[in-house]
Design an enzyme around this catalytic site. Sequence first.
Site, PDB file in Angstrom:
ATOM      1  N   HIS A 178      19.596   0.256  17.299  1.00  0.00           N
ATOM      2  CA  HIS A 178      20.859   0.970  16.709  1.00  0.00           C
ATOM      3  C   HIS A 178      21.954  -0.098  17.492  1.00  0.00           C
ATOM      4  O   HIS A 178      22.958  -0.519  16.884  1.00  0.00           O
ATOM      5  CB  HIS A 178      21.142   2.146  17.371  1.00  0.00           C
ATOM      6  CG  HIS A 178      20.734   3.193  16.769  1.00  0.00           C
ATOM      7  ND1 HIS A 178      20.635   4.455  17.049  1.00  0.00           N
ATOM      8  CD2 HIS A 178      20.723   3.281  15.243  1.00  0.00           C
ATOM      9  CE1 HIS A 178      20.380   5.283  16.004  1.00  0.00           C
ATOM     10  NE2 HIS A 178      20.198   4.638  14.923  1.00  0.00           N
ATOM     11  N   GLU A 422      10.902  -5.335  -7.158  1.00  0.00           N
ATOM     12  CA  GLU A 422      10.449  -5.627  -5.755  1.00  0.00           C
ATOM     13  C   GLU A 422       9.072  -5.604  -5.470  1.00  0.00           C
ATOM     14  O   GLU A 422       8.474  -5.737  -4.409  1.00  0.00           O
ATOM     15  CB  GLU A 422      11.487  -4.970  -4.624  1.00  0.00           C
ATOM     16  CG  GLU A 422      11.379  -3.508  -4.886  1.00  0.00           C
ATOM     17  CD  GLU A 422      12.087  -2.881  -4.127  1.00  0.00           C
ATOM     18  OE1 GLU A 422      12.600  -3.418  -2.795  1.00  0.00           O
ATOM     19  OE2 GLU A 422      12.145  -1.690  -4.024  1.00  0.00           O
ATOM     20  N   CYS A 493      19.828  -8.006  -4.982  1.00  0.00           N
ATOM     21  CA  CYS A 493      20.263  -7.015  -3.860  1.00  0.00           C
ATOM     22  C   CYS A 493      19.384  -7.257  -2.771  1.00  0.00           C
ATOM     23  O   CYS A 493      19.803  -6.755  -1.682  1.00  0.00           O
ATOM     24  CB  CYS A 493      20.284  -5.722  -4.232  1.00  0.00           C
ATOM     25  SG  CYS A 493      18.704  -5.090  -4.546  1.00  0.00           S
TER      26      CYS A 493
HETATM   27  C1  PEP Z   1      14.646  -5.467  -0.888  1.00  0.00           C
HETATM   28  O1  PEP Z   1      13.436  -5.112  -0.655  1.00  0.00           O
HETATM   29  O2  PEP Z   1      15.018  -6.572  -1.028  1.00  0.00           O
HETATM   30  C2  PEP Z   1      15.752  -4.189  -0.837  1.00  0.00           C
HETATM   31  C3  PEP Z   1      17.004  -4.805  -1.239  1.00  0.00           C
HETATM   32  O3  PEP Z   1      15.316  -3.227  -0.480  1.00  0.00           O
HETATM   33  P1  PEP Z   1      15.093  -2.836   1.184  1.00  0.00           P
HETATM   34  O4  PEP Z   1      15.602  -4.123   2.096  1.00  0.00           O
HETATM   35  O5  PEP Z   1      15.979  -1.610   1.725  1.00  0.00           O
HETATM   36  O6  PEP Z   1      13.852  -2.677   1.335  1.00  0.00           O
HETATM   37 MG    MG Z   2      13.028  -2.985  -0.617  1.00  0.00          MG
END
Ligand code: PEP
Ligand code: MG
Length: 679
Positions: A178, A422, A493
């Site tokens: 946190h 992913e 992302c």
């Molecule tokens: C990723 O896996 O790149 C993603 C954006 O999701 P997270 O990091 O939340 O698993």
């Molecule tokens: Mg992910």
Amino acid sequence: MIEEIVAKIAQGGYAAGTAFTFSKTKNENYQAGDKEQEKSRLKAAADKFEKKLKSGMDGKNAELIEAEIMLLHDDDYISFADRLIVEESLSALKALKSAEKKLCDKLESSGNSYIRERSADVKGMTKVLVDIMSGNETVLPKSPCILVGSELSPSDITLIDKEMILGILTETGSPTSHVAVLAGGLDVPYFYGVSDVLGKVRDGDFVILDDSAGFLDGFGNGSVTVNPTENIRNIALEHQEDILREKSEAEKLSVNRPTKLKVYANIGGTDETETLARLQADGIGLVRSEFLFLGRDTAPSEDEQFEAYKKIVTAMDDKEVVIRTMDIGSDKKADWLPMEKEINPALGLRGLRVSLEYTELFRTQLMAIMRAAAFGNIKIMVPMVTSVWEIDRVFENLEASVKELKSRKVAFKIPEVGVMIETPAAVMMAPELASKVRFFSIGTNDLAQYTLALDREAKGLDRYYDPMHEAIFRMVEMTVKAAHSHGIPVTVCGELGGRPEAIAKLKSLGVDELSVSFGKYAKVKRLVIDLEEKESHKAKHIEKSVIKAPADGELVPMAEIPDTVFSSGMMGECLGIIPINGNIYAPISGTVKTIARNKHAISFKNESLEVLVHVGIDTVKLNGKGFTVKVSEGQYVDQGQLVLEADMAKIKEMGFDPMVIVVKNQSEGRGHENNKEDK
Ligand code: PEP
Ligand code: MG
């Protein structure tokens, strides 16, 4: 005495200032009374603390403070201590210490790292409560400082005026704590892993936190300098001011500037929207909806979710907001959900699989999202897809949810649905998936973990977890081709999209949008603006494999460079130049890969070459003094373009050799960079 310490980086950055130490509680003033007195003393302290926490609550830290308050009310904490006072005639102080141990043991036995890390919060709370019960005034900093403590808790930080925190340094800690989340929100560096930190740094010492040591070694260590010379201290303070100025310039420049490659932000809460609306961000490319599902005892209701999604989408006006459905499981465990303990949770029940196993929960979330979609521009995205049939199940659940909303006669809108790419399976099935959905978003964090066969949480193996691995770029390319042949856009992302050295490449592979961590939004937007401006001026013939001298002067062969790191060839083939002035030019056309934080070295990259230009011997110690950088990371530059001005007279005056060193490497990934020091 000057001390140089190596620390781990939980949150990167640079800070210089006076140390403010949080030391162990002194409880010698404590005088135990009878049972009733001890009970009311404990209750009064808990009430006072809760009130203090609530008074420090603002939009940005509300969720964290609520989590703290939940711990305070845990059955194994204050209530348990209360029972010990009555049943075992303990003083409030002893009872609280026993309760702290009980609750910490419970948290630390959890299979979930997030829950385990909460035990540090409990220890911090106990410290504050003991202070209150002992009548010790908790002293808070009154001027901007670097907070130093063996361990800090969110309570320590939430009680302090945010303007007073320049950086944080601790003995224990972690990048997912946190405290790290709070440091991220404040955009200040947070380093940890310094043993006996309070023995090494005293209250009032001058401290510099600098994350740039990882510039060439790639291992992500930061340096901590304690009590440097006055000269270095002044340089550090000036450098800090430069960084703040650059940050506010990047923000100003990025406001409402349309770019072909759109830049969106990733968020994990409802508060970041204020800043994004101010920056007029292109949109939100990833709402990590897990913030509504984790760290609590029950599932969030449809209404609670609806309110949160509505708050986000209305703050963003008509801009696109992509809500990812709950990505629970693996490192994101929800304790209220009955799930078997798995030996290998990253390869188990997680992401969309959880939604398809618990369809009630999934439909509740879909309904909340569709209701919020009536208030703005929402899209739905599903995580961790591996097979096409899963998407058919998603649409079945969506249809059932639409039916239910219709029967309830509430306002709603059906958003477009997209898929996160992913897993390697999703990449290979991209053509089929593209025919079923309206967009793709590549989650490079997980894609790298599954492709490189390395747990993204693995400790000490960072060099094997390389999101810049060529395999990842090839997968991006395959995904983009499949998407575009079906006329749908692709976002990146994962963290890769926020890495300056990756931006030009992702763009050249045809990626349509980047969605980057909230804190990096302005910087990445600025890089994209620069990149696109350069590209529009380019179109000239580029000779990719010729290096031009980056400075005018006399050549010195590699073996005669007065620094063994270079003369031994450890860094690659190189040459020295004794410069006749301080103008430094781009040796190749390509993108600026990295700029050393201390501005004394810049590397460039194109399809054939990687070239590092290092100005001066040991000039890292100048902390940027005497260097004016004319470009930014990720920017495209023409060969011969002025990239850096070095004040050679100043460099010499400070006792450094100004020799410019040019290091050549073939452009073939970054593996060869490991093990080098930032000279
Ligand atoms: C990723 O896996 O790149 C993603 C954006 O999701 P997270 O990091 O939340 O698993
Ligand atoms: Mg992910």
